[in-house]
Design an enzyme around this catalytic site. Sequence first.
Site, PDB file in Angstrom:
ATOM      1  N   THR A  27      68.788  40.278 -53.239  1.00 31.07           N
ATOM      2  CA  THR A  27      69.680  39.843 -52.156  1.00 31.07           C
ATOM      3  C   THR A  27      70.326  38.486 -52.422  1.00 31.07           C
ATOM      4  O   THR A  27      71.156  38.038 -51.636  1.00 31.07           O
ATOM      5  CB  THR A  27      68.876  39.729 -50.844  1.00 31.07           C
ATOM      6  OG1 THR A  27      67.712  38.933 -51.122  1.00 31.07           O
ATOM      7  CG2 THR A  27      68.441  41.089 -50.324  1.00 31.07           C
ATOM      8  N   VAL A  30      72.450  35.508 -57.593  1.00 28.24           N
ATOM      9  CA  VAL A  30      72.364  36.169 -58.899  1.00 28.24           C
ATOM     10  C   VAL A  30      72.116  37.666 -58.709  1.00 28.24           C
ATOM     11  O   VAL A  30      72.735  38.513 -59.362  1.00 28.24           O
ATOM     12  CB  VAL A  30      71.251  35.539 -59.770  1.00 28.24           C
ATOM     13  CG1 VAL A  30      71.109  36.294 -61.082  1.00 28.24           C
ATOM     14  CG2 VAL A  30      71.541  34.066 -60.040  1.00 28.24           C
ATOM     15  N   ARG A 115      60.674  29.067 -69.194  1.00 32.49           N
ATOM     16  CA  ARG A 115      61.613  28.930 -70.324  1.00 32.49           C
ATOM     17  C   ARG A 115      61.036  28.134 -71.492  1.00 32.49           C
ATOM     18  O   ARG A 115      61.322  28.441 -72.647  1.00 32.49           O
ATOM     19  CB  ARG A 115      62.907  28.262 -69.848  1.00 32.49           C
ATOM     20  CG  ARG A 115      63.741  29.166 -68.975  1.00 32.49           C
ATOM     21  CD  ARG A 115      65.025  28.463 -68.566  1.00 32.49           C
ATOM     22  NE  ARG A 115      65.714  29.244 -67.553  1.00 32.49           N
ATOM     23  CZ  ARG A 115      66.289  28.723 -66.478  1.00 32.49           C
ATOM     24  NH1 ARG A 115      66.272  27.404 -66.279  1.00 32.49           N
ATOM     25  NH2 ARG A 115      66.887  29.496 -65.608  1.00 32.49           N
ATOM     26  N   CYS A 145      71.887  28.396 -66.512  1.00 29.50           N
ATOM     27  CA  CYS A 145      73.302  28.785 -66.544  1.00 29.50           C
ATOM     28  C   CYS A 145      74.188  27.800 -67.311  1.00 29.50           C
ATOM     29  O   CYS A 145      75.173  28.203 -67.923  1.00 29.50           O
ATOM     30  CB  CYS A 145      73.830  28.995 -65.125  1.00 29.50           C
ATOM     31  SG  CYS A 145      73.386  27.696 -63.966  1.00 29.50           S
ATOM     32  N   GLN A 172      80.041  21.682 -63.166  1.00 30.21           N
ATOM     33  CA  GLN A 172      79.282  22.848 -62.714  1.00 30.21           C
ATOM     34  C   GLN A 172      79.682  23.307 -61.318  1.00 30.21           C
ATOM     35  O   GLN A 172      79.866  22.502 -60.401  1.00 30.21           O
ATOM     36  CB  GLN A 172      77.783  22.515 -62.735  1.00 30.21           C
ATOM     37  CG  GLN A 172      77.277  22.294 -64.141  1.00 30.21           C
ATOM     38  CD  GLN A 172      75.799  21.977 -64.207  1.00 30.21           C
ATOM     39  OE1 GLN A 172      75.413  21.149 -65.005  1.00 30.21           O
ATOM     40  NE2 GLN A 172      74.982  22.623 -63.407  1.00 30.21           N
ATOM     41  N   GLY A 176      75.820  27.579 -58.743  1.00 36.80           N
ATOM     42  CA  GLY A 176      74.620  27.263 -59.523  1.00 36.80           C
ATOM     43  C   GLY A 176      73.465  26.866 -58.611  1.00 36.80           C
ATOM     44  O   GLY A 176      72.313  26.924 -59.004  1.00 36.80           O
ATOM     45  N   HIS A 269      80.953  27.707 -64.613  1.00 34.83           N
ATOM     46  CA  HIS A 269      80.685  26.375 -65.153  1.00 34.83           C
ATOM     47  C   HIS A 269      81.631  26.109 -66.324  1.00 34.83           C
ATOM     48  O   HIS A 269      81.957  27.021 -67.102  1.00 34.83           O
ATOM     49  CB  HIS A 269      79.257  26.288 -65.699  1.00 34.83           C
ATOM     50  CG  HIS A 269      78.181  26.290 -64.656  1.00 34.83           C
ATOM     51  ND1 HIS A 269      78.417  26.173 -63.301  1.00 34.83           N
ATOM     52  CD2 HIS A 269      76.823  26.371 -64.793  1.00 34.83           C
ATOM     53  CE1 HIS A 269      77.259  26.191 -62.653  1.00 34.83           C
ATOM     54  NE2 HIS A 269      76.281  26.321 -63.534  1.00 34.83           N
ATOM     55  N   ASN A 342      78.892  31.387 -64.363  1.00 35.18           N
ATOM     56  CA  ASN A 342      77.454  31.062 -64.313  1.00 35.18           C
ATOM     57  C   ASN A 342      76.620  32.152 -63.662  1.00 35.18           C
ATOM     58  O   ASN A 342      75.406  32.195 -63.851  1.00 35.18           O
ATOM     59  CB  ASN A 342      77.226  29.736 -63.571  1.00 35.18           C
ATOM     60  CG  ASN A 342      77.882  29.694 -62.210  1.00 35.18           C
ATOM     61  OD1 ASN A 342      79.110  29.755 -62.117  1.00 35.18           O
ATOM     62  ND2 ASN A 342      77.104  29.604 -61.157  1.00 35.18           N
TER      63      ASN A 342
HETATM   64  N1  NAP Z   1      72.916  30.581 -59.373  1.00 35.77           N
HETATM   65  C1  NAP Z   1      72.984  30.437 -60.689  1.00 35.77           C
HETATM   66  O1  NAP Z   1      74.033  30.100 -61.280  1.00 35.77           O
HETATM   67  C2  NAP Z   1      71.778  30.699 -61.521  1.00 35.77           C
HETATM   68  C3  NAP Z   1      71.946  30.802 -62.885  1.00 35.77           C
HETATM   69  C4  NAP Z   1      70.841  31.042 -63.710  1.00 35.77           C
HETATM   70  C5  NAP Z   1      69.607  31.155 -63.135  1.00 35.77           C
HETATM   71  N2  NAP Z   1      69.455  31.040 -61.789  1.00 35.77           N
HETATM   72  C6  NAP Z   1      68.101  31.179 -61.256  1.00 35.77           C
HETATM   73  O2  NAP Z   1      67.990  32.490 -60.673  1.00 35.77           O
HETATM   74  C7  NAP Z   1      67.088  32.430 -59.564  1.00 35.77           C
HETATM   75  C8  NAP Z   1      67.788  32.948 -58.326  1.00 35.77           C
HETATM   76  O3  NAP Z   1      68.865  32.080 -58.025  1.00 35.77           O
HETATM   77  P1  NAP Z   1      69.961  32.413 -56.910  1.00 35.77           P
HETATM   78  O4  NAP Z   1      71.028  31.408 -57.162  1.00 35.77           O
HETATM   79  O5  NAP Z   1      70.310  33.851 -56.887  1.00 35.77           O
HETATM   80  O6  NAP Z   1      69.120  32.036 -55.564  1.00 35.77           O
HETATM   81  P2  NAP Z   1      69.362  32.538 -54.064  1.00 35.77           P
HETATM   82  O7  NAP Z   1      70.771  32.891 -53.832  1.00 35.77           O
HETATM   83  O8  NAP Z   1      68.738  31.485 -53.227  1.00 35.77           O
HETATM   84  O9  NAP Z   1      68.474  33.888 -53.969  1.00 35.77           O
HETATM   85  C9  NAP Z   1      67.066  33.859 -54.027  1.00 35.77           C
HETATM   86  C10 NAP Z   1      66.490  35.273 -54.043  1.00 35.77           C
HETATM   87  O10 NAP Z   1      65.069  35.164 -54.135  1.00 35.77           O
HETATM   88  C11 NAP Z   1      64.463  35.883 -53.051  1.00 35.77           C
HETATM   89  N3  NAP Z   1      63.257  35.190 -52.618  1.00 35.77           N
HETATM   90  C12 NAP Z   1      63.125  33.912 -52.194  1.00 35.77           C
HETATM   91  N4  NAP Z   1      61.836  33.665 -51.862  1.00 35.77           N
HETATM   92  C13 NAP Z   1      61.152  34.821 -52.071  1.00 35.77           C
HETATM   93  C14 NAP Z   1      59.800  35.213 -51.911  1.00 35.77           C
HETATM   94  N5  NAP Z   1      58.866  34.363 -51.457  1.00 35.77           N
HETATM   95  N6  NAP Z   1      59.451  36.482 -52.224  1.00 35.77           N
HETATM   96  C15 NAP Z   1      60.366  37.363 -52.677  1.00 35.77           C
HETATM   97  N7  NAP Z   1      61.664  37.055 -52.855  1.00 35.77           N
HETATM   98  C16 NAP Z   1      62.055  35.786 -52.558  1.00 35.77           C
HETATM   99  C17 NAP Z   1      65.507  35.877 -51.974  1.00 35.77           C
HETATM  100  O11 NAP Z   1      65.231  36.950 -51.083  1.00 35.77           O
HETATM  101  P3  NAP Z   1      65.658  36.856 -49.522  1.00 35.77           P
HETATM  102  O12 NAP Z   1      67.123  37.088 -49.461  1.00 35.77           O
HETATM  103  O13 NAP Z   1      64.857  37.958 -48.919  1.00 35.77           O
HETATM  104  O14 NAP Z   1      65.252  35.476 -49.055  1.00 35.77           O
HETATM  105  C18 NAP Z   1      66.777  36.085 -52.788  1.00 35.77           C
HETATM  106  O15 NAP Z   1      66.902  37.450 -53.125  1.00 35.77           O
HETATM  107  C19 NAP Z   1      66.623  30.978 -59.451  1.00 35.77           C
HETATM  108  O16 NAP Z   1      65.415  30.790 -60.154  1.00 35.77           O
HETATM  109  C20 NAP Z   1      67.737  30.216 -60.134  1.00 35.77           C
HETATM  110  O17 NAP Z   1      67.299  28.974 -60.663  1.00 35.77           O
HETATM  111  C21 NAP Z   1      70.510  30.830 -60.962  1.00 35.77           C
END
Ligand code: NAP
Length: 369
Positions: A27, A30, A115, A145, A172, A176, A269, A342
């Site tokens: 959800t 990413v 990582r 990213c 960025q 992100g 980015h 990103n």
């Molecule tokens: N954004 C980027 O550019 C990027 C790039 C590379 C890597 N990342 C990494 O990818 C990961 C996700 O990033 P995002 O940007 O997609 O974050 P996000 O939009 O905040 O989404 C977080 C996701 O994790 C789930 N989640 C949170 N707490 C949870 C729990 N206790 N149990 C199960 N699911 C849980 C959330 O579910 P709910 O919706 O149910 O809360 C949601 O699906 C992070 O580690 C981030 O550092 C991000």
Amino acid sequence: MIRSGGAGGAAGSAGGDKPTLAVVGATGAVGTVMLSILSERADIWGEIRLIASPRSAGRKLTVRGEQVEVVALSEEAFEGVDVAMFDVPDEVSAQWAPIAASKGAVVVDNSGAFRMDPDVPLVVPEVNAHAARVRPRGIIANPNCTTLSMIVAMGALHAEFGLSELIVSSYQAVSGAGKEGIDTLREQLTLVAGTELGTQPGDVRRAVGDTGPFPAPMALNVVPFAGSLKEDGWSSEELKVRNESRKILGLPELRVAATCVRVPVITTHSLAVHARFENEVTVEAAHEILAGAPGVVLCDDPAEGEFPTPADAVGTDPTWVGRVRRSLDDPKALELFVCGDNLRKGAALNTAQIAEVVAAELAAGAAAR
Ligand SMILES: NC(=O)c1ccc[n+]([C@@H]2O[C@H](COP(=O)([O-])OP(=O)(O)OC[C@H]3O[C@@H](n4cnc5c(N)ncnc54)[C@H](OP(=O)(O)O)[C@@H]3O)[C@@H](O)[C@H]2O)c1
């Protein structure tokens, strides 16, 4: 499902001929892009199971044109899963990725939790796909990213010229910082649109109030800080660029200095890179390498106004490279400007590519048995 054992060998038996995939964090920012990427790429997966927090359990999301119900993260959710992608915060991955691996899934983790673990390979398929095969913990890590947005291009140049130093300034995007980052910039842009803000010290800051996940307003601004503060004034993002570039390229002594800056861009980015090599370089040779490198698009004709920008690169898969110049004072160094989405190559696409490498390996293992 196909079984080979997440941590390198245990495992069960075949139940169908296509592997079962779990998307944990389906959800999120990413996860959302992951579902569209899975819908676009070759359909190699059997079941695709969507997992998120209990808050999202029961929600229906579309993948491969079908509505799939989200289930809450639990041990049972990994039953029969061959490959589990984790797109969740670091602490959630740190706790649950080993559990998924212990259930026999190969984990491809997008968070920062593993990582730099020496027993976890850090993989960019165009650069070091071979590293994915050796995974003592049953976990493969996806780089951050910012590193990913440049590393495919840098890997191609390194293979030819031998990289010795990287000096990087990033620009960025707010995505992100996840969905919260996107929402924060959109709200701030609404607040400042059509005003005269941005002409007096502090006027934007007062108008936007809460700065959300960022340490300063993002609208009408650039913010020279991303991530958290680490030793000696470096930010976590800056250290990731250094450490992860070294690990992916297999260059533990590579000199790297990064300054990470957040800009009011939703997604994609950009990085201005000064890359120094062991050997002398020419723009012509660099152009030839970059034009032929898988996953890279060369876009470099400034006389015609052709250079990459986030507004043009967003939503696309490749790393876009332009403004390639030989340093005026150093025949061994190049200056270039790189843009990469990103959320695609910087996160979901690279994870999907790694998962495909694993799926091919599992299929080959199953065929050999
Ligand atoms: N954004 C980027 O550019 C990027 C790039 C590379 C890597 N990342 C990494 O990818 C990961 C996700 O990033 P995002 O940007 O997609 O974050 P996000 O939009 O905040 O989404 C977080 C996701 O994790 C789930 N989640 C949170 N707490 C949870 C729990 N206790 N149990 C199960 N699911 C849980 C959330 O579910 P709910 O919706 O149910 O809360 C949601 O699906 C992070 O580690 C981030 O550092 C991000």
